[in-house]
Enzyme design. Sequence first.
Site, PDB file in Angstrom:
ATOM      1  N   LYS A 165     -61.462-110.146  -0.223  1.00 42.64           N
ATOM      2  CA  LYS A 165     -60.440-111.147  -0.529  1.00 42.64           C
ATOM      3  C   LYS A 165     -59.117-110.471  -0.884  1.00 42.64           C
ATOM      4  CE  LYS A 165     -63.465-114.642  -2.696  1.00 42.64           C
ATOM      5  NZ  LYS A 165     -63.211-115.772  -1.794  1.00 42.64           N
ATOM      6  N   ARG A 201     -73.500-119.504   0.363  1.00 42.46           N
ATOM      7  CA  ARG A 201     -74.491-120.257   1.146  1.00 42.46           C
ATOM      8  C   ARG A 201     -75.719-119.406   1.466  1.00 42.46           C
ATOM      9  NH1 ARG A 201     -70.113-121.565   5.624  1.00 42.46           N
ATOM     10  NH2 ARG A 201     -68.813-121.294   3.779  1.00 42.46           N
TER      11      ARG A 201
HETATM   12  N1  BES Z   1     -66.343-118.334  -3.964  1.00 46.13           N
HETATM   13  C1  BES Z   1     -65.656-118.661  -2.772  1.00 46.13           C
HETATM   14  C2  BES Z   1     -65.092-120.087  -2.785  1.00 46.13           C
HETATM   15  C3  BES Z   1     -64.041-120.394  -3.800  1.00 46.13           C
HETATM   16  C4  BES Z   1     -62.697-120.302  -3.492  1.00 46.13           C
HETATM   17  C5  BES Z   1     -64.394-120.845  -5.040  1.00 46.13           C
HETATM   18  C6  BES Z   1     -61.738-120.623  -4.417  1.00 46.13           C
HETATM   19  C7  BES Z   1     -63.448-121.168  -5.980  1.00 46.13           C
HETATM   20  C8  BES Z   1     -62.106-121.067  -5.664  1.00 46.13           C
HETATM   21  C9  BES Z   1     -66.587-118.554  -1.574  1.00 46.13           C
HETATM   22  O1  BES Z   1     -67.581-117.606  -1.663  1.00 46.13           O
HETATM   23  C10 BES Z   1     -65.749-118.205  -0.399  1.00 46.13           C
HETATM   24  O2  BES Z   1     -65.210-117.139  -0.389  1.00 46.13           O
HETATM   25  N2  BES Z   1     -65.666-119.104   0.571  1.00 46.13           N
HETATM   26  C11 BES Z   1     -64.925-118.893   1.750  1.00 46.13           C
HETATM   27  C12 BES Z   1     -65.761-119.348   2.927  1.00 46.13           C
HETATM   28  C13 BES Z   1     -65.301-118.842   4.259  1.00 46.13           C
HETATM   29  C14 BES Z   1     -65.398-117.328   4.323  1.00 46.13           C
HETATM   30  C15 BES Z   1     -66.162-119.450   5.337  1.00 46.13           C
HETATM   31  C16 BES Z   1     -63.631-119.685   1.668  1.00 46.13           C
HETATM   32  O3  BES Z   1     -63.606-120.751   1.066  1.00 46.13           O
HETATM   33  O4  BES Z   1     -62.626-119.204   2.190  1.00 46.13           O
HETATM   34 MN    MN Z   2     -66.965-115.687  -1.053  1.00 37.92          MN
END
Ligand code: BES
Ligand code: MN
Length: 488
Positions: free
Chosen positions: A266, A340
């Site tokens: 990230k 997931r």
């Molecule tokens: N933990 C994150 C989601 C999240 C984002 C929670 C902001 C709280 C605040 C999750 O693991 C994630 O990174 N999701 C990705 C999914 C994508 C890679 C398909 C996302 O939301 O970008």
């Molecule tokens: Mn994530």
Amino acid sequence: MLAIRLLAEPERLDTLALPVRPARGEESRPEPVSVTTALPAGVVEEVAALVPATRLTGAPGETYAHLRPGRTPGRLLLVGTGDGDEAAWRRAGAALARAARDETYITFALPDDASPAAVRGLVEGLLLASYRFRLTDAGPTPSLTDVDLVVADPATHADAVEAARTTGRMTALARDLTNMPSSVKNPQWFAEQVRAAAADLPDLTLRVREPADLAAEGFGGILAVGAGSVNGPRLVELDWHPAGATTHVVLVGKGITFDTGGISIKPVPAMKLMRKDMAGAAAVVGATLGAAALRLPVRVTTLAPLAENMVSGSAFRPGDVVRHYGGVTSETTNSDAEGRLVLADALAYAVRELKPDLLVDLATLTGANAVALGKRHGALYSENDGLAADVLAAVDAAGEAAWRMPLPADYVEYLGSDLADLHSSPDRGAGSVTAALYLREFTGDLRDRWLHIDMSAPSWADGDDAELTGGATGWGVRSLLRWLATLR
Ligand code: BES
Ligand code: MN
Ligand code: ZN
């Protein structure tokens, strides 16, 4: 936590809080509400004269402090109560906690006709808004410790106060777990916190699976996500099983103790708050402990798959194929879609081994939750209209918010993979929706008795707001406890 007492007569009158309601019918101004107890001579008249001189409208959230040096009470706190429903009282309680934060104790004389629901709302508001996360003893300690509520018949409100106390305590636990920095909060630490909290309550069973157990039993999703960290993954299984229970609910909560995104790392702004990525696990643990504390007559098993999603030479890679509990495989194109993968294992395990009547999962699953619904609403998914309606009603009664989202058939094809049974992060569709569709693949014959809430957005508050305090909100504890209390 604040100590709250119900009294028929006030014991201490240094600071006295009194309710004020909005104008009704022909009235042109807000009115003090008649209270159940006799007040010191002159106070009623003084308040009647004072209210019109303030800017109070009687709306919940308003307070007005009036000093009376050398007299008793030495301070009056007027509290707007709005239309007097539970939500208004929750707001009033939150405002009172803030207005009285520099007192040590206060006495609140409640209206003659205060209902148990009003008292529950008030106590929840007081407890939730006075929460503080403290890692050190530095800084000012909140001084308010005691609130006495004066009501006509304390016994009629005892259950309401007990339910509110449990809600406040378990929400505080979920907030503490979620606020804790990940330097402390690794999967093992989280599991130890659950063990310690469960030990305070009777009749709970806890099983914590360590990495070797997870490997022996085939929890490939949890192991893959945890592979990059020196802090190995865990699976917490906490069971409240009261004698005679006829309904069995399994709650599953995402427990990523820190989410760097893994190899698909990230950027800085997106990673900043990723210690909160176990808020789903914290919520289901809090709700299950709350069910035990209130001795709800329903069996609740909580599964918290815990892992730290790190970047390292041992981390899983984009393009790896993961074999989940039960044998279904996923192609992992993006290691940041890790939640997931751990939930898939836990859902598959619940369906195969626990065979509950209802299966509910909570997860900080996608940033898309906030894109679609803003900062307050969880995204709720279920094929079961009755279950969705029941949970939405509980969410509403609890003062939280969620919005039902679709599970559209035409997105299912996006889950297809050439390498594996499923593709874990489709590049088409809508983020929160395709994540839900992916999870649904692991619900087997419980598909129509499953409900999922993506709670990424409401799990955190930017600052103090009514009963929320800045930081972790403990979202879901309140809603789940309300819902569990309706089951038989
Ligand atoms: N933990 C994150 C989601 C999240 C984002 C929670 C902001 C709280 C605040 C999750 O693991 C994630 O990174 N999701 C990705 C999914 C994508 C890679 C398909 C996302 O939301 O970008
Ligand atoms: Mn994530
Ligand atoms: Zn995550």
